[in-house]
Design an enzyme around this catalytic site. Structure first.
Site, PDB file in Angstrom:
ATOM      1  N   ALA A   1       0.943  -0.962   0.153  1.00  0.00           N
ATOM      2  CA  ALA A   1       0.135   0.249   0.044  1.00  0.00           C
ATOM      3  C   ALA A   1       0.809   0.986  -0.184  1.00  0.00           C
ATOM      4  O   ALA A   1       1.032   2.155  -0.518  1.00  0.00           O
ATOM      5  CB  ALA A   1      -1.173  -0.372   1.093  1.00  0.00           C
TER       6      ALA A   1
ATOM      7  N   GLU B   1      10.602   3.696   6.434  1.00  0.00           N
ATOM      8  CA  GLU B   1       9.924   1.376   6.558  1.00  0.00           C
ATOM      9  C   GLU B   1      11.338   0.988   7.568  1.00  0.00           C
ATOM     10  O   GLU B   1      12.373   1.458   7.808  1.00  0.00           O
ATOM     11  CB  GLU B   1      10.119   1.013   5.020  1.00  0.00           C
ATOM     12  CG  GLU B   1      10.556  -0.597   5.184  1.00  0.00           C
ATOM     13  CD  GLU B   1       9.577  -1.307   5.852  1.00  0.00           C
ATOM     14  OE1 GLU B   1       7.967  -0.571   5.273  1.00  0.00           O
ATOM     15  OE2 GLU B   1      10.057  -2.134   7.036  1.00  0.00           O
TER      16      GLU B   1
ATOM     17  N   TYR C   1      -3.852 -21.234  -6.475  1.00  0.00           N
ATOM     18  CA  TYR C   1      -4.097 -21.024  -7.811  1.00  0.00           C
ATOM     19  C   TYR C   1      -2.875 -20.510  -8.132  1.00  0.00           C
ATOM     20  O   TYR C   1      -1.778 -20.854  -7.255  1.00  0.00           O
ATOM     21  CB  TYR C   1      -5.296 -19.507  -7.844  1.00  0.00           C
ATOM     22  CG  TYR C   1      -3.948 -18.922  -6.721  1.00  0.00           C
ATOM     23  CD1 TYR C   1      -3.093 -17.200  -6.851  1.00  0.00           C
ATOM     24  CD2 TYR C   1      -4.636 -18.366  -5.460  1.00  0.00           C
ATOM     25  CE1 TYR C   1      -2.444 -16.572  -6.221  1.00  0.00           C
ATOM     26  CE2 TYR C   1      -4.726 -17.197  -4.469  1.00  0.00           C
ATOM     27  CZ  TYR C   1      -3.566 -16.323  -4.849  1.00  0.00           C
ATOM     28  OH  TYR C   1      -2.866 -15.683  -4.080  1.00  0.00           O
TER      29      TYR C   1
ATOM     30  N   ASP D   1      -3.388  -1.465   5.476  1.00  0.00           N
ATOM     31  CA  ASP D   1      -4.238  -2.149   6.294  1.00  0.00           C
ATOM     32  C   ASP D   1      -4.556  -1.140   7.969  1.00  0.00           C
ATOM     33  O   ASP D   1      -4.867  -1.511   8.770  1.00  0.00           O
ATOM     34  CB  ASP D   1      -3.086  -3.329   6.761  1.00  0.00           C
ATOM     35  CG  ASP D   1      -3.486  -4.731   6.102  1.00  0.00           C
ATOM     36  OD1 ASP D   1      -4.691  -4.171   4.687  1.00  0.00           O
ATOM     37  OD2 ASP D   1      -3.725  -5.692   6.261  1.00  0.00           O
TER      38      ASP D   1
END
Ligand code: FAD
Length: 389
Positions: A14, A33, A216, A296
């Site tokens: 995000a 970060e 998947y 989030d």
């Protein structure tokens, strides 16, 4: 406005989407970060058209085509018999219907592409080893303080620091994320290790009482990514990389059809992990002064609709467009929240409802026309690169 100093806390999917989208519209954001190295966990991610619209708009189309997999068919299977009860078209129909494709991709590939894109425009844009501690706001400026003692000042601050967001705690008060009662097992299996014909349809959800199993293909169809979601109340350890054993997961899926058990059994050593899922209540507001939340940090959600990262990607695109359209930080954050909060909280709520439905064990929920998904709820028909901001 283009000279604004926008500070983003957190270089997850995000935060990096927001940074890249802002750059794309002429801003020079800085990302802080906590980790010393950039990276994502070894797992897959579904990118529905509402997310790929945004990623295409910021120049990632080539990467998605090269590294993502477009499943041709999807479906839902019964946990015991393995019978395919719902068939879903996922191939070119998605592009025709929504104007953007549906991709499944390795998280690390998407994360690396986003980081590379940000660094290609501005090699100084991402500061590693900066763990956000607190902030002060004065005279329209925000000062962020990091655990390493560094302080930086900007015009706006965006908390994209995940489900345990420190920015959220600082802005809205301390509160612990709540254990949801779900544990996720994830694994990666080389397709070549599985019997021919097992991965049919290419993207598949299997549901049963108190459990579901999604698998998947990623990495150009060479790897099978799976996630098993199981209800448990006896284990709630945190972290994305806690090793799990094949025996433990087989016990969890005892009585399930052989296709699921074969995939679990074929997981190579060191490729099976588990983690507990946490969420929070929806917030009625994301912004305090010149600081806001994204991804989030703003709206952690259960993974049953496969929309957590997609919502963060939508946020990033809309935030950048809001800054580009506004004449002040206040107006930009106002436009951003007005466009995002209701939708993100709605998808969060629907993800919880879907969890209960998927684990109900009631087969009538999984008949054609009855199956609830991100598509049936209309989530995929949103284009964050084009909706009014
Ligand atoms: C089992 C499972 C399957 C999922 N499948 C899908 C799917 O198919 N499709 C989908 O769209 N979504 C999916 N999701 C949801 C998705 O993974 C998350 O919503 C998404 O990764 C959140 O991204 P983020 O950038 O907001 O947060 P994060 O990925 O948590 O990134 C936050 C970043 O902030 C950093 N940070 C944290 N604290 C600080 C601090 N104090 N200072 C500085 N930096 C900090 C962290 O190190 C990290 O880099 C799934 C989730 C789960 C659990």
């Amino acid at each position: 406005m283009r000279n604004l100093d926008i500070l983003i806390i957190g270089a997850g999917i995000a935060g990096l989407t927001a940074a890249r989208a802002l750059q794309h519209l002429g801003f020079r954001p800085r990302v802080y970060e906590q980790a010393l190295q950039l990276g994502e966990v070894g797992a897959g991610l579904t990118l529905s058209p509402n997310a790929t619209h945004a990623l295409n708009a910021i120049g990632l189309q080539g990467v998605l085509e090269a590294l993502g997999t477009r499943p041709d068919r999807g479906g839902v299977k019964d946990w015991q018999s393995g019978e395919l009860t719902v068939e879903i078209s996922r191939g070119s129909e998605m592009l025709e219907k929504y104007g953007a494709p549906y991709h499944q991709i390795h998280r690390a590939d998407l994360h690396a592409a986003l980081a590379d894109g940000v660094l290609a425009v501005d090699p100084q844009a991402i500061m590693l080893g900066h763990s956000f501690r607190g902030l002060r706001q004065q005279g329209g400026r925000v000062e962020a303080e990091f655990e390493n003692g560094v302080r930086v000042t900007g015009d706006a601050l965006v908390g994209a620091d995940g489900v345990r967001s420190r920015v959220r705690a600082v802005l809205f008060g301390e509160s612990l994320p709540r254990f949801t009662g779900y544990v996720a097992y994830r694994g990666l299996v080389p397709l070549a290790a599985l019997p021919e014909g097992l991965i049919e349809p290419t993207s598949c959800l299997s549901t049963g009482p108190h459990r579901s199993f999604t698998r998947y293909l990623i990495r150009r169809g060479t790897l099978v990514n799976y996630v098993g979601l199981a209800e448990r109340d006896d284990w709630r350890e945190e972290g994305w990389s806690i090793p799990a054993t094949i025996d433990e997961m087989l016990r969890e899926y005892s009585g399930w059809y052989e296709g699921v058990r074969t995939i679990i059994r074929s997981t190579p050593p060191g490729r099976l992990f588990k983690w507990a899922l946490f969420d929070r209540d929806a917030l009625p507001e994301w912004t305090r002064g010149s600081a806001t939340l994204l991804g989030d940090a703003a709206h952690p959600m259960l993974p049953f609709l496969g929309q957590g990262a997609a919502m963060g990607i939508e946020d990033g695109m809309i935030l950048a467009r809001a800054f580009a359209a506004a004449e002040s930080v206040e107006q930009a954050l106002g436009r951003y929240v007005a466009a995002r909060l209701e939708r993100a909280n709605w998808v969060m709520h629907e993800s919880r409802r879907t969890a209960t439905r998927y684990h109900s064990g009631q087969s009538e929920h999984f008949r054609p026309g009855q199956h609830v998904s991100a598509e049936s709820l209309g989530i995929m028909s949103y284009n964050p690169a084009a909706v009014p901001v």
